[in-house]
Scaffold this motif. Sequence first.
Motif, short mmCIF file in Angstrom:
data_model
loop_
_atom_site.label_atom_id
_atom_site.label_comp_id
_atom_site.label_asym_id
_atom_site.label_seq_id
_atom_site.Cartn_x
_atom_site.Cartn_y
_atom_site.Cartn_z
N ASN A 179 1.02 -1.49 -0.26
CA ASN A 179 -0.36 -0.07 -0.39
C ASN A 179 0.59 1.63 -0.18
O ASN A 179 0.60 2.07 0.19
CB ASN A 179 -0.35 -0.31 1.15
N SER A 180 2.27 1.15 -0.13
CA SER A 180 3.30 2.38 -0.20
C SER A 180 4.50 2.21 -0.95
O SER A 180 4.25 0.70 -1.19
CB SER A 180 3.27 2.34 1.49
N ASP A 181 4.94 3.44 -1.23
CA ASP A 181 6.13 2.78 -2.23
C ASP A 181 7.19 3.21 -1.20
O ASP A 181 8.45 1.93 -2.07
CB ASP A 181 5.96 4.43 -3.03
N GLU A 182 7.28 3.32 -0.38
CA GLU A 182 8.66 3.37 0.91
C GLU A 182 8.08 3.25 1.90
O GLU A 182 7.27 4.18 2.45
CB GLU A 182 9.88 4.55 -0.15
N ILE A 183 9.55 2.78 3.07
CA ILE A 183 9.07 2.60 4.05
C ILE A 183 10.47 3.06 4.68
O ILE A 183 11.19 3.01 4.12
CB ILE A 183 8.71 1.28 4.90
N GLU A 184 10.44 4.12 5.63
CA GLU A 184 11.39 4.56 6.11
C GLU A 184 11.91 3.58 7.38
O GLU A 184 10.80 3.82 8.76
CB GLU A 184 11.93 5.79 6.41
N ILE A 185 13.08 2.84 8.10
CA ILE A 185 12.93 2.56 9.14
C ILE A 185 14.17 3.41 10.17
O ILE A 185 15.24 3.73 9.15
CB ILE A 185 13.55 1.10 9.60
N TRP A 186 13.31 4.15 11.51
CA TRP A 186 14.90 5.20 11.72
C TRP A 186 15.04 3.77 13.29
O TRP A 186 14.30 3.73 13.91
CB TRP A 186 14.33 6.51 11.62
N ASN A 187 16.58 4.81 13.78
CA ASN A 187 17.55 4.30 15.12
C ASN A 187 17.80 5.98 15.88
O ASN A 187 18.75 6.02 14.95
CB ASN A 187 17.92 3.13 14.67
#
Length: 101
Positions: free
Chosen positions: A50-58
């Motif tokens: 459902n999305s083109d990209e996802i950011e995973i942050w620390n």
Amino acid sequence: MMKKINHDMYYSPKYAKEYSKKQFFFELQWRYTEVRAKQLIYYLNEQLKNSDEIEIWNIWLDEHESPSIKSINANELSIADLAFLDTINGYEKPKCLLIKK
């Protein structure tokens, strides 16, 4: 199993907004293991339907530093790519994994 992914974050979203321009923020509460990383990969791939990209942050609260950002295609995502979320040996600096379809 992952403890939970929560929209009602423990800390204020203002910290996340210092790093990302995304509209939605969620907090992942867990202790890194390879099994949990596999579960997270499955979850991320489901969300990318459902999305083109996802950011995973620390990130660390109250300390804004220049982040290191790595981009990867979802088809190439592996457990090793999520190892930066394992903070058992301490925290270095803000890091982001940008996962694209």
